[in-house]
Design a protein around this motif. Structure first.
Motif, PDB file in Angstrom:
ATOM      1  N   GLY A   2       0.914  -1.003   0.002  1.00 15.14           N
ATOM      2  CA  GLY A   2      -0.094   0.013  -0.113  1.00 15.14           C
ATOM      3  C   GLY A   2       0.706   1.261   0.009  1.00 15.14           C
ATOM      4  N   VAL A   3       1.810   1.267   0.769  1.00 11.56           N
ATOM      5  CA  VAL A   3       2.711   2.564   0.864  1.00 11.56           C
ATOM      6  C   VAL A   3       4.102   2.204   1.046  1.00 11.56           C
ATOM      7  CG1 VAL A   3       2.245   2.978   3.069  1.00 11.56           C
ATOM      8  CG2 VAL A   3       3.266   4.883   1.941  1.00 11.56           C
ATOM      9  N   SER A   4       5.211   2.730   0.221  1.00  7.17           N
ATOM     10  CA  SER A   4       6.385   2.132   0.453  1.00  7.17           C
ATOM     11  C   SER A   4       7.468   3.388   0.455  1.00  7.17           C
ATOM     12  CB  SER A   4       6.861   1.221  -0.765  1.00  7.17           C
ATOM     13  OG  SER A   4       8.056   1.038  -0.621  1.00  7.17           O
ATOM     14  N   PHE A   5       8.256   3.464   1.379  1.00  6.29           N
ATOM     15  CA  PHE A   5       9.227   4.683   1.711  1.00  6.29           C
ATOM     16  C   PHE A   5      10.365   4.231   2.388  1.00  6.29           C
ATOM     17  CE2 PHE A   5       6.224   4.360   5.169  1.00  6.29           C
ATOM     18  CZ  PHE A   5       7.033   4.260   6.022  1.00  6.29           C
ATOM     19  N   ASN A   6      11.390   5.097   2.172  1.00  2.00           N
ATOM     20  CA  ASN A   6      12.620   4.812   2.934  1.00  2.00           C
ATOM     21  C   ASN A   6      12.870   5.830   3.927  1.00  2.00           C
ATOM     22  OD1 ASN A   6      13.834   7.122   1.419  1.00  2.00           O
ATOM     23  ND2 ASN A   6      14.486   5.790  -0.090  1.00  2.00           N
ATOM     24  N   PRO A   7      13.843   5.735   4.841  1.00  2.37           N
ATOM     25  CA  PRO A   7      14.016   6.718   5.751  1.00  2.37           C
ATOM     26  C   PRO A   7      14.124   8.202   5.259  1.00  2.37           C
ATOM     27  CG  PRO A   7      15.260   4.779   6.451  1.00  2.37           C
ATOM     28  CD  PRO A   7      14.650   4.614   4.965  1.00  2.37           C
ATOM     29  N   GLN A  39      11.768  -6.936  -1.438  1.00  2.00           N
ATOM     30  CA  GLN A  39      11.730  -5.727  -1.898  1.00  2.00           C
ATOM     31  C   GLN A  39      10.309  -4.899  -2.127  1.00  2.00           C
ATOM     32  OE1 GLN A  39      14.511  -3.394  -1.845  1.00  2.00           O
ATOM     33  NE2 GLN A  39      15.218  -4.973  -0.696  1.00  2.00           N
ATOM     34  N   SER A  40       9.414  -5.783  -2.550  1.00  4.24           N
ATOM     35  CA  SER A  40       8.013  -5.439  -2.853  1.00  4.24           C
ATOM     36  C   SER A  40       7.190  -6.594  -2.577  1.00  4.24           C
ATOM     37  CB  SER A  40       8.004  -4.944  -4.206  1.00  4.24           C
ATOM     38  OG  SER A  40       8.086  -5.866  -5.048  1.00  4.24           O
ATOM     39  N   LEU A  41       5.873  -6.394  -2.400  1.00  3.54           N
ATOM     40  CA  LEU A  41       4.768  -7.341  -2.173  1.00  3.54           C
ATOM     41  C   LEU A  41       3.892  -7.265  -3.324  1.00  3.54           C
ATOM     42  CD1 LEU A  41       4.005  -6.574   1.635  1.00  3.54           C
ATOM     43  CD2 LEU A  41       5.441  -8.469   0.674  1.00  3.54           C
ATOM     44  N   ASP A  42       3.272  -8.538  -3.614  1.00  2.00           N
ATOM     45  CA  ASP A  42       2.330  -8.645  -4.726  1.00  2.00           C
ATOM     46  C   ASP A  42       0.845  -8.796  -4.225  1.00  2.00           C
ATOM     47  OD1 ASP A  42       0.865  -9.162  -6.968  1.00  2.00           O
ATOM     48  OD2 ASP A  42       1.824 -10.979  -7.340  1.00  2.00           O
ATOM     49  N   ASP A  43       0.386  -7.507  -4.290  1.00  2.40           N
ATOM     50  CA  ASP A  43      -0.853  -7.646  -3.747  1.00  2.40           C
ATOM     51  C   ASP A  43      -2.072  -7.638  -4.916  1.00  2.40           C
ATOM     52  OD1 ASP A  43      -0.781  -4.941  -5.019  1.00  2.40           O
ATOM     53  OD2 ASP A  43      -1.177  -3.754  -3.419  1.00  2.40           O
ATOM     54  N   ALA A  44      -1.715  -8.329  -6.070  1.00  3.68           N
ATOM     55  CA  ALA A  44      -2.623  -8.586  -6.973  1.00  3.68           C
ATOM     56  C   ALA A  44      -3.790  -9.756  -6.383  1.00  3.68           C
ATOM     57  CB  ALA A  44      -1.936  -9.237  -8.124  1.00  3.68           C
ATOM     58  N   ALA A  45      -3.634 -10.430  -5.884  1.00  7.06           N
ATOM     59  CA  ALA A  45      -4.562 -11.457  -5.187  1.00  7.06           C
ATOM     60  C   ALA A  45      -5.814 -10.728  -4.555  1.00  7.06           C
ATOM     61  CB  ALA A  45      -4.209 -12.429  -4.516  1.00  7.06           C
ATOM     62  N   ALA A  46      -4.951  -9.707  -3.333  1.00  7.03           N
ATOM     63  CA  ALA A  46      -6.011  -8.949  -2.836  1.00  7.03           C
ATOM     64  C   ALA A  46      -6.876  -7.923  -3.434  1.00  7.03           C
ATOM     65  CB  ALA A  46      -4.992  -8.192  -1.387  1.00  7.03           C
ATOM     66  N   THR A  47      -6.240  -7.294  -4.537  1.00  7.94           N
ATOM     67  CA  THR A  47      -6.891  -6.691  -5.174  1.00  7.94           C
ATOM     68  C   THR A  47      -8.231  -7.320  -5.938  1.00  7.94           C
ATOM     69  OG1 THR A  47      -5.026  -5.023  -5.592  1.00  7.94           O
ATOM     70  CG2 THR A  47      -7.017  -4.964  -7.198  1.00  7.94           C
ATOM     71  N   GLY A  51     -10.970  -6.523  -3.780  1.00 12.22           N
ATOM     72  CA  GLY A  51     -11.000  -5.154  -4.208  1.00 12.22           C
ATOM     73  C   GLY A  51     -10.042  -4.313  -3.428  1.00 12.22           C
ATOM     74  N   TRP A  52      -8.996  -4.554  -2.761  1.00 11.55           N
ATOM     75  CA  TRP A  52      -7.993  -4.059  -1.978  1.00 11.55           C
ATOM     76  C   TRP A  52      -7.462  -2.972  -2.669  1.00 11.55           C
ATOM     77  CZ3 TRP A  52      -5.168  -2.022   1.740  1.00 11.55           C
ATOM     78  CH2 TRP A  52      -3.964  -1.738   1.503  1.00 11.55           C
ATOM     79  N   LYS A  53      -7.208  -1.802  -2.373  1.00  7.59           N
ATOM     80  CA  LYS A  53      -6.682  -0.620  -2.959  1.00  7.59           C
ATOM     81  C   LYS A  53      -5.965   0.339  -1.907  1.00  7.59           C
ATOM     82  CE  LYS A  53      -7.402   3.332  -5.975  1.00  7.59           C
ATOM     83  NZ  LYS A  53      -8.233   4.281  -6.794  1.00  7.59           N
ATOM     84  N   ALA A  54      -4.794   0.604  -2.123  1.00  8.22           N
ATOM     85  CA  ALA A  54      -4.122   1.524  -1.043  1.00  8.22           C
ATOM     86  C   ALA A  54      -4.879   2.804  -0.991  1.00  8.22           C
ATOM     87  CB  ALA A  54      -2.961   1.746  -1.416  1.00  8.22           C
TER      88      ALA A  54
END
Length: 77
Positions: A2-7, A39-47, A51-54
């Motif tokens: 849903g949200v990705s960031f570094n320090p 490094q990343s997550l695949d949220d395609a199945a949740a979507t 209907g998951w959406k950040a």
């Protein structure tokens, strides 16, 4: 996913709200744990299934963090 960031990105988002904000950080032994995460997550199945959406990005997350920090310190948000 849903949200990705570094320090650095988080610090920049906070500084946009609090211009005098300063941060110093140094990775410690816990960095090895974080380095083992994907490094990343695949949220395609949740979507597809739910209907998951950040709903928020890093700026909205900072708004929420700051509002809740103020509340926890007894200050009006």
């Amino acid at each position: 996913a849903g949200v990705s960031f570094n320090p650095e990105q988080l610090a920049e988002a906070i500084t946009r709200k609090l211009p005098d904000f300063k941060i110093a950080y140094k990775p410690d032994s816990r960095q090895a744990i974080a380095d083992s995460w994907p490094q990343s997550l695949d949220d395609a199945a949740a979507t597809a299934d739910w209907g998951w959406k950040a709903r928020i990005g890093v700026d909205e997350m900072v708004d929420s963090m700051l509002a809740n920090i103020d509340v926890s310190l007894g200050k009006a948000a």
